[in-house]
Design a protein around this motif. Structure first.
Motif, mmCIF file in Angstrom:
data_model
loop_
_atom_site.group_PDB
_atom_site.id
_atom_site.type_symbol
_atom_site.label_atom_id
_atom_site.label_comp_id
_atom_site.label_asym_id
_atom_site.label_seq_id
_atom_site.Cartn_x
_atom_site.Cartn_y
_atom_site.Cartn_z
ATOM 1 N N UNK A 370 0.826 -1.203 0.000
ATOM 2 C CA UNK A 370 0.000 0.000 0.000
ATOM 3 C C UNK A 370 0.865 1.261 0.000
ATOM 4 N N UNK A 371 0.374 2.249 -0.698
ATOM 5 C CA UNK A 371 1.013 3.571 -0.715
ATOM 6 C C UNK A 371 -0.056 4.603 -0.396
ATOM 7 N N UNK A 372 0.175 5.438 0.626
ATOM 8 C CA UNK A 372 -0.776 6.475 1.025
ATOM 9 C C UNK A 372 -0.403 7.772 0.312
ATOM 10 N N UNK A 373 -1.379 8.389 -0.337
ATOM 11 C CA UNK A 373 -1.075 9.599 -1.112
ATOM 12 C C UNK A 373 -1.787 10.837 -0.582
ATOM 13 N N UNK A 374 -2.429 10.753 0.589
ATOM 14 C CA UNK A 374 -2.994 11.958 1.195
ATOM 15 C C UNK A 374 -4.423 11.769 1.674
#
Length: 475
Positions: A370-374
């Protein structure tokens, strides 16, 4: 002697203490070291004084008093309301009024209207209490209030136990570790993970007061917790950073860790940091693992018991291709019970089929990373038909050597719908072409459509009392 539910703070089991099985350095904080026996005896004395209360406030300074106050409440089954010690008058009045706290336990601010129950560090009691049920409320934690007055997050004992066991599994955290951190004790990171975690696992914990590079280096732990600011300062102090080479794990959280800091830490310490994701409402739901890959800019995979999914504005599933982004939803046993006395706000953050809507925007790769982008409210930018996460643009800009701080927003644009604008604080003197250079830097690092259309150099970013950037003041 009989106990009901399984002990939340397993290492403080009175039967083990009665048998003489002590942990001589269970907690070190504010220059004071307490054994397991000290903690249990003093905290049980606190429990006797507050046992008839329902909810008490604790001014969460990094002191022995705070630790004993919290443990005493957990023993007695009294709900704790941790209060930031730097709270302004308005915030303090809101937290006390909203929570219904009946008294201060330990220290109290000047001119308080609530009664104050003292915490006597050297008092001892060996009275025994039955363990409250897992559904009982342990804490009401207040959010940072970025979208209005802080809301009270209701966390049960069972949720805390599930959350701590999940991270212990992900990080291979055992009683053989020594945890070191200098984080505040009024939120999930410093208090629940950083203090209750060791007391559940049985590992000693050293709280350094302030999280300075020198203090971390001198502590000689095996497991270190820090926020990106802490790790950035350590990365800038090679001598201190190299002292952490003997550690087992460096864990970063509460905000994205800039990739250059990740790489510098790996170079100086030999450790690729573990990154994880969570919030007050969920504790930790995603993490890279002690025995798994550490991918810069990514927060790993679901911890034990957690499921995740991403959805677009219409509620449709979003592809797990590492690029497509959507609102992150989670399901797991560590999710909170709701916002205190706010049924409408509570209902709004759950889907009809029982998933918690985090309010964060994320991408999920095919392998589950997972990558959190805001945040959806301020960080999801719709520009030229594309959906762009401000966080990944910020990460790219932080990789430029001249950038110290950055906030990316979407501003109204007649042609694009929204145009990407970056507010940048420079770490070095500005040059005439810095704005153009930064735009080109992002275009080289990411897709061209994710580049800022405008870069505005500023001396500082607007932040709230918790240090979070207030993007709604930009534009």
């Amino acid at each position: 002697m009989s106990f009901g539910a399984p002990l939340l703070l397993r290492s403080l089991n009175p039967l083990a203490v009665a048998a003489g099985e002590d942990i001589p350095d269970a907690v070190t904080i504010d220059g004071v070291t307490l054994s397991r026996s000290d903690l249990l005896g003093a905290a049980t004395s606190v429990a006797e004084r507050v046992a008839r209360a329902e909810r008490v406030a604790v001014l969460a300074r990094p002191t022995v008093t705070t630790v004993l106050a919290v443990i005493g409440c957990l023993i007695a089954g009294v709900t704790v309301v941790p209060v930031p010690p730097d709270s302004g008058t308005a915030e303090l009045e809101h937290i006390l009024g909203d929570s219904g706290a009946q008294a201060w336990l330990g220290e109290a601010p000047a001119q308080t209207h609530l009664p104050v129950v003292p915490v006597r560090v050297h008092a001892r009691s060996w009275h025994t209490y039955s363990e409250p049920e897992p559904a009982a409320t342990a804490f009401v934690l207040y959010t940072s209030g970025t979208t209005g007055p802080p809301k009270g997050v209701v966390l049960s004992r069972g949720a805390i136990a599930a959350g701590l066991d999940a991270v212990a599994d992900a990080w291979s955290w055992t009683a053989d570790d020594v945890l070191v951190h200098g984080l505040p004790l009024f939120h999930v990171h410093g208090l629940i993970l950083g203090m209750l975690g060791p007391l559940r696992v049985g590992s000693p914990v050293i709280h350094t007061g302030k999280p300075t590079p020198q203090a971390y280096a001198e502590a000689r732990g095996t497991l270190y917790f820090g926020v990106p600011t802490v790790w950035s300062r350590i990365a800038e102090d090679p001598d201190a950073a190299k002292q952490l080479a003997s550690a087992r794990l460096l864990v970063s959280g509460s905000a994205p860790l800039p990739v250059p800091v990740f790489e510098r830490l790996r170079e100086l310490t030999g450790h690729a940091p573990v990154e994880r994701y969570g919030m007050s409402e969920t504790m930790i739901t995603l993490s890279t693992r002690a025995d798994g890959e550490r991918r810069p800019g990514w927060v790993g995979v679901p911890v034990a018991g957690v499921r995740t999914r991403i959805r677009d504005e219409a509620g449709a599933a979003v592809a797990h291709d590492g690029e497509s982004i959507g609102g992150l939803q989670v399901h797991g046993p560590m999710v909170f019970d709701g916002y205190l006395d706010r049924p409408e706000a509570t209902a709004e953050c759950w889907t009809e089929d029982g998933w918690f809507k985090t309010g964060d925007v994320a991408a999920i790769a095919a392998d589950g990373f997972h990558r959190i982008v805001g945040r959806e409210s301020v960080d999801l930018i719709k520009s030229g038909g594309y959906r762009i996460g401000a966080g990944e643009v910020e990460t790219a800009l932080l990789g430029h050597p001249d950038v110290a701080e950055v906030a990316v927003v979407g501003l109204p644009d007649a042609d694009l719908g929204q145009r990407i604008v970056a507010y940048v604080v420079l770490g070095s003197a500005a040059t005439d072409s810095i704005e153009k250079a930064l735009i080109e830097h992002v275009a080289e690092q990411l897709s061209v459509h994710k580049r800022p259309r405008e870069v505005r150099v500023v001396s500082a970013l607007p932040r709230n009392a918790m240090g979070k950037v207030q993007k709604k003041l930009l534009g």
